[in-house]
Design a protein around this motif. Structure first.
Motif, PDB file in Angstrom:
ATOM      1  N   PRO A 168      56.812 -30.257  37.860  1.00 50.19           N
ATOM      2  CA  PRO A 168      55.594 -30.016  38.643  1.00 50.19           C
ATOM      3  C   PRO A 168      54.896 -31.288  39.118  1.00 50.19           C
ATOM      4  O   PRO A 168      54.210 -31.273  40.135  1.00 50.19           O
ATOM      5  CB  PRO A 168      54.703 -29.214  37.695  1.00 50.19           C
ATOM      6  CG  PRO A 168      55.267 -29.439  36.330  1.00 50.19           C
ATOM      7  CD  PRO A 168      56.713 -29.750  36.503  1.00 50.19           C
ATOM      8  N   ASP A 169      55.079 -32.387  38.416  1.00 51.74           N
ATOM      9  CA  ASP A 169      54.434 -33.643  38.810  1.00 51.74           C
ATOM     10  C   ASP A 169      55.371 -34.570  39.564  1.00 51.74           C
ATOM     11  O   ASP A 169      55.040 -35.729  39.795  1.00 51.74           O
ATOM     12  CB  ASP A 169      53.886 -34.368  37.568  1.00 51.74           C
ATOM     13  CG  ASP A 169      52.800 -33.563  36.883  1.00 51.74           C
ATOM     14  OD1 ASP A 169      52.078 -32.826  37.586  1.00 51.74           O
ATOM     15  OD2 ASP A 169      52.679 -33.653  35.651  1.00 51.74           O
ATOM     16  N   SER A 170      56.537 -34.077  39.945  1.00 49.63           N
ATOM     17  CA  SER A 170      57.508 -34.912  40.643  1.00 49.63           C
ATOM     18  C   SER A 170      58.131 -34.125  41.798  1.00 49.63           C
ATOM     19  O   SER A 170      59.268 -33.682  41.718  1.00 49.63           O
ATOM     20  CB  SER A 170      58.588 -35.390  39.676  1.00 49.63           C
ATOM     21  OG  SER A 170      59.488 -36.228  40.353  1.00 49.63           O
ATOM     22  N   VAL A 171      57.333 -33.947  42.857  1.00 52.93           N
ATOM     23  CA  VAL A 171      57.791 -33.213  44.032  1.00 52.93           C
ATOM     24  C   VAL A 171      57.994 -34.210  45.163  1.00 52.93           C
ATOM     25  O   VAL A 171      57.057 -34.890  45.579  1.00 52.93           O
ATOM     26  CB  VAL A 171      56.784 -32.119  44.445  1.00 52.93           C
ATOM     27  CG1 VAL A 171      57.269 -31.394  45.694  1.00 52.93           C
ATOM     28  CG2 VAL A 171      56.577 -31.132  43.301  1.00 52.93           C
ATOM     29  N   THR A 172      59.237 -34.305  45.625  1.00 54.12           N
ATOM     30  CA  THR A 172      59.572 -35.182  46.736  1.00 54.12           C
ATOM     31  C   THR A 172      60.123 -34.317  47.865  1.00 54.12           C
ATOM     32  O   THR A 172      60.250 -33.094  47.717  1.00 54.12           O
ATOM     33  CB  THR A 172      60.599 -36.247  46.305  1.00 54.12           C
ATOM     34  OG1 THR A 172      61.791 -35.594  45.873  1.00 54.12           O
ATOM     35  CG2 THR A 172      60.054 -37.117  45.179  1.00 54.12           C
TER      36      THR A 172
END
Length: 151
Positions: free
Chosen positions: A95-99
């Motif tokens: 959830p904290d690593s969306v690219t």
């Protein structure tokens, strides 16, 4: 057998600024020619059976707005799909690593295809990613205390 040095030199690499849906971003662009039609390269990049041969098994609703999962790697959502030239998806490690990943295909002068793959991280996460890479390099380079080659 693949000629690895020639394969690596066939890929153009470029780092730059490129926006994501949430604002500013930092990206890595890879560009490579293929001696195949745009339609054939498109299918290699978007058909689950063919993706599984060179990336990993892919499951999900592979249509605009749908979600997918790449086994052992990431999941995401399909943002844009304009067959056979443009595919844009989110690439989510958590959830904290969306690219975002954007694939563009164009026909070249020889009748083959130029593939461009751009992977973009929101600017606010770039510093965090750089910290992880720096830590890995410091901890796991040959000669360091935790290097896998030292055990």
């Amino acid at each position: 057998m693949t000629d690895a040095p020639n394969e690596f030199s066939a890929v153009h690499r470029e780092i730059g600024d490129y926006p994501v849906a949430t604002g500013a971003g930092r990206s890595l662009l890879l560009r490579r020619p293929y001696d195949a039609s745009v339609q054939d390269v498109w299918h290699a990049c978007t058909t689950p059976e063919r993706l599984g041969r060179w990336l990993a098994p892919v499951t999900g609703d592979l249509a605009p707005g749908g979600t997918f999962r790449v086994e052992g790697q990431a999941s995401g959502r399909i943002l844009v799909c304009q067959e056979p030239h443009l595919l844009k998806v989110t690439w989510e490690y958590g959830p904290d690593s969306v690219t975002e990943v954007e694939l563009r295909l164009a026909e070249n002068a020889d009748g083959g295809t130029v593939l461009e793959l751009r992977h973009t991280s929101p600017t606010e996460t770039v510093d965090e990613i750089a910290k992880v890479v720096d830590f890995a390099v410091q901890q796991f380079t040959p000669g360091s205390r935790n290097s896998p080659t030292d055990h």
